[in-house]
Write a protein that holds these residues in place. Structure first.
Motif, short mmCIF file in Angstrom:
data_model
loop_
_atom_site.label_atom_id
_atom_site.label_comp_id
_atom_site.label_asym_id
_atom_site.label_seq_id
_atom_site.Cartn_x
_atom_site.Cartn_y
_atom_site.Cartn_z
N SER A 2 12.15 39.98 4.80
CA SER A 2 11.16 40.47 3.80
C SER A 2 11.58 40.55 2.46
N TYR A 3 12.80 40.96 2.33
CA TYR A 3 13.54 41.34 1.06
C TYR A 3 14.26 40.18 0.28
N CYS A 4 14.12 39.03 0.95
CA CYS A 4 15.11 38.00 0.23
C CYS A 4 14.85 37.90 -1.00
N ASP A 5 15.94 37.50 -1.75
CA ASP A 5 15.78 37.12 -3.37
C ASP A 5 16.02 35.61 -3.36
N THR A 6 16.10 34.74 -2.45
CA THR A 6 16.51 33.29 -2.20
C THR A 6 15.79 33.01 -0.94
N GLY A 57 23.27 30.41 0.40
CA GLY A 57 21.99 29.76 0.66
C GLY A 57 20.88 30.88 0.22
N GLY A 58 19.88 30.59 1.06
CA GLY A 58 19.64 30.06 2.18
C GLY A 58 20.91 30.44 3.42
N GLU A 59 20.66 29.63 4.27
CA GLU A 59 21.80 29.83 5.49
C GLU A 59 22.71 28.68 5.40
N GLU A 63 29.07 33.20 3.25
CA GLU A 63 28.06 34.04 3.16
C GLU A 63 26.99 33.77 4.01
N THR A 64 26.81 34.65 5.16
CA THR A 64 25.87 34.33 6.41
C THR A 64 25.31 35.37 6.84
N ASN A 65 24.17 34.92 7.65
CA ASN A 65 23.17 35.91 8.08
C ASN A 65 23.70 36.16 9.62
N MET A 96 29.34 38.51 6.75
CA MET A 96 28.29 38.30 7.64
C MET A 96 27.30 39.55 7.66
N ASP A 97 25.98 39.19 7.49
CA ASP A 97 24.75 40.49 7.59
C ASP A 97 24.66 40.82 9.33
N ILE A 98 24.38 42.21 9.19
CA ILE A 98 23.70 42.45 10.31
C ILE A 98 22.14 42.99 10.18
N LYS A 99 21.19 42.06 10.61
CA LYS A 99 20.03 42.45 10.04
C LYS A 99 19.33 43.33 10.66
N LEU A 100 18.66 44.50 10.05
CA LEU A 100 17.99 45.41 10.64
C LEU A 100 16.52 44.97 11.03
N VAL A 158 30.95 43.35 7.13
CA VAL A 158 29.50 43.22 7.60
C VAL A 158 28.72 44.05 6.54
N LYS A 159 27.47 43.25 6.09
CA LYS A 159 26.64 43.88 5.22
C LYS A 159 25.52 44.32 5.92
N LEU A 160 25.09 45.54 5.69
CA LEU A 160 23.62 46.17 6.30
C LEU A 160 22.88 46.41 5.12
N VAL A 161 21.73 45.54 4.94
CA VAL A 161 20.76 45.75 3.95
C VAL A 161 19.84 47.07 4.27
N VAL A 162 19.60 47.86 3.58
CA VAL A 162 18.80 48.86 3.83
C VAL A 162 17.86 49.33 2.82
N ILE A 190 27.31 48.93 3.13
CA ILE A 190 25.73 49.31 3.13
C ILE A 190 25.31 48.88 1.70
N GLN A 191 24.29 48.03 1.86
CA GLN A 191 23.75 47.13 0.68
C GLN A 191 22.29 47.48 0.29
N PRO A 192 21.76 48.53 -0.54
CA PRO A 192 20.58 48.82 -0.77
C PRO A 192 19.51 47.55 -1.00
N VAL A 193 18.40 47.51 -0.63
CA VAL A 193 17.69 46.39 -1.21
C VAL A 193 17.41 46.43 -2.79
N THR A 194 17.61 45.53 -3.38
CA THR A 194 17.70 45.70 -4.98
C THR A 194 16.71 44.86 -5.37
N THR A 195 15.84 45.19 -6.48
CA THR A 195 14.81 44.33 -6.90
C THR A 195 15.45 43.21 -8.02
N PRO A 204 25.23 48.30 -3.96
CA PRO A 204 24.05 47.57 -4.41
C PRO A 204 24.48 46.21 -4.90
N GLN A 205 23.50 45.40 -5.08
CA GLN A 205 23.65 44.17 -5.62
C GLN A 205 24.09 44.16 -7.12
N THR A 206 25.30 44.20 -7.62
CA THR A 206 25.62 44.43 -8.95
C THR A 206 25.46 43.20 -10.01
C1 SAM Z 1 20.56 35.34 -0.26
S1 SAM Z 1 21.71 35.77 1.26
C2 SAM Z 1 22.55 34.13 1.63
C3 SAM Z 1 23.00 34.40 2.75
C4 SAM Z 1 22.71 34.71 4.26
N1 SAM Z 1 21.37 33.83 4.42
C5 SAM Z 1 22.53 36.18 4.40
O1 SAM Z 1 21.40 36.68 4.60
O2 SAM Z 1 23.58 36.76 4.55
C6 SAM Z 1 23.01 36.57 0.42
C7 SAM Z 1 23.09 38.02 0.61
O3 SAM Z 1 21.97 38.66 -0.05
C8 SAM Z 1 21.35 39.58 0.43
N2 SAM Z 1 20.32 40.05 -0.05
C9 SAM Z 1 19.23 39.04 -0.17
N3 SAM Z 1 18.17 39.46 -0.92
C10 SAM Z 1 18.43 40.84 -1.13
C11 SAM Z 1 17.74 42.06 -1.89
N4 SAM Z 1 16.66 41.89 -2.23
N5 SAM Z 1 18.60 43.09 -2.04
C12 SAM Z 1 19.67 43.21 -1.22
N6 SAM Z 1 20.42 42.16 -0.92
C13 SAM Z 1 19.75 41.03 -0.64
C14 SAM Z 1 21.40 39.32 1.96
O4 SAM Z 1 21.27 40.38 2.91
C15 SAM Z 1 22.81 38.64 2.03
O5 SAM Z 1 23.63 39.67 2.28
#
Ligand code: SAM
Ligand code: 2KA
Ligand code: SF4
Ligand code: MG
Length: 246
Positions: free
Chosen positions: A39-43, A93-95, A120-122, A141-145, A172-176, A202-207, A237-239
């Protein structure tokens, strides 16, 4: 037989904005397509919101889809970006693990960076990781909540993936977010600890504007809880969004 090709969205030289290698100079290869829809994906599907369908000055070169490129063509474009001046090449990516046949052909052509290949992978495609594991050096690698990303749980896939990845430089990256569920964070910590004492970011969702919504007190609490069980837990956060979408 024609060579494997892959749909690439962009190839660019920039500063790694996330994770434990934040600030390092990398060449980024962004693949189109994804098997999730966080839901938070910027890509979404690998297409950044800033992507315009024409080349623009500077280090970025947008590649028109759907003209997929061969490995040789991509390697030639990367050579022009001076790999020796870069920490590593980030496959993102994408993945990226949706394109393993292409990666098997491409990665051996990508020599010359200081620390090699950064994946960089999910963390949901362990079989694909297994195919290219000898060719990558660093795994982010992300661990997706499930509740935060609004997707079905991937705990089993994450566990299998992390067990494969633990022999590499993996974190591991945990997006919170503000509404991340403590029980899901606990479940992620259980998963990580069942595999090893693996660095956690721990990576806060970033706008897009570089703002985060999460309550700092919550993040501090989550980090404290993680530090009871893991040695290296950072909140980053995403710097790159502060730096203007480098
Ligand atoms: C765009 S994804 C691409 C790689 C892979 N699909 C993944 O999810 O790890 C790269 C990283 O950006 C993070 N990400 C994407 N949108 C984000 C957002 N709005 N805030 C914080 N992290 C975000 C993802 O969780 C991942 O760690
Ligand atoms: N500068 C910068 N750092 C990043 N770290 C992970 C990114 C990604 O989209 O995979 C990314 C990105 O898109 N740009
Ligand atoms: S897995 Fe990665 S690219 Fe795919 S939707 Fe989630 S954050 Fe975006
Ligand atoms: Mg990004």
């Amino acid at each position: 037989m024609s060579p494997p090709v892959a749909p690439l969205v962009e190839i660019f030289s920039s500063i790694q904005g996330e994770g434990i290698w934040v600030g390092c100079r990398q060449i980024f290869l962004r693949f189109a397509g994804c098997n999730l829809a966080c839901s938070y994906c910027d890509t979404p599907r690998g297409i950044p919101h800033y992507c315009r369908w024409e080349a623009r000055p500077g280090s970025r070169e947008f590649l028109l889809l759907p003209n997929p490129l061969t490995a040789q063509e991509v390697a030639l474009m990367i050579r022009k970006l001076e790999p020796a001046a870069h920490h590593s090449i980030s496959l993102t990516g994408g993945e990226p693990l949706l394109h393993t046949s292409f990666l098997l052909e491409l990665i051996p052509l990508l020599k010359g960076t200081r620390q090699g290949i950064y994946l960089e992978t999910n963390g949901t495609l362990p079989d694909s990781l297994e195919r290219i594991l000898p060719l990558v050096d660093i795994i982010a690698m992300d661990i997706k909540l499930p509740g935060t990303a609004n997707i079905n749980p991937c705990w089993q896939e994450h566990r299998a993936f992390l067990k494969l990845a633990r022999g590499k430089h993996v974190f591991v990256k945990l997006v919170v977010d503000e509404d991340s569920k403590p029980e899901e964070i606990e479940r992620a910590l259980d998963l990580i600890c069942s595999v090893g004492d693996i660095p956690l970011v721990i990576q806060p969702v970033t706008t897009p504007e570089g703002k985060t919504r999460v309550n700092p007190e919550k993040v501090i609490t989550w980090q404290s809880r993680a530090l009871e069980r893991l040695t290296d837990v950072r909140v980053i956060p995403q710097t790159h969004k502060f730096l203007g979408h480098l």
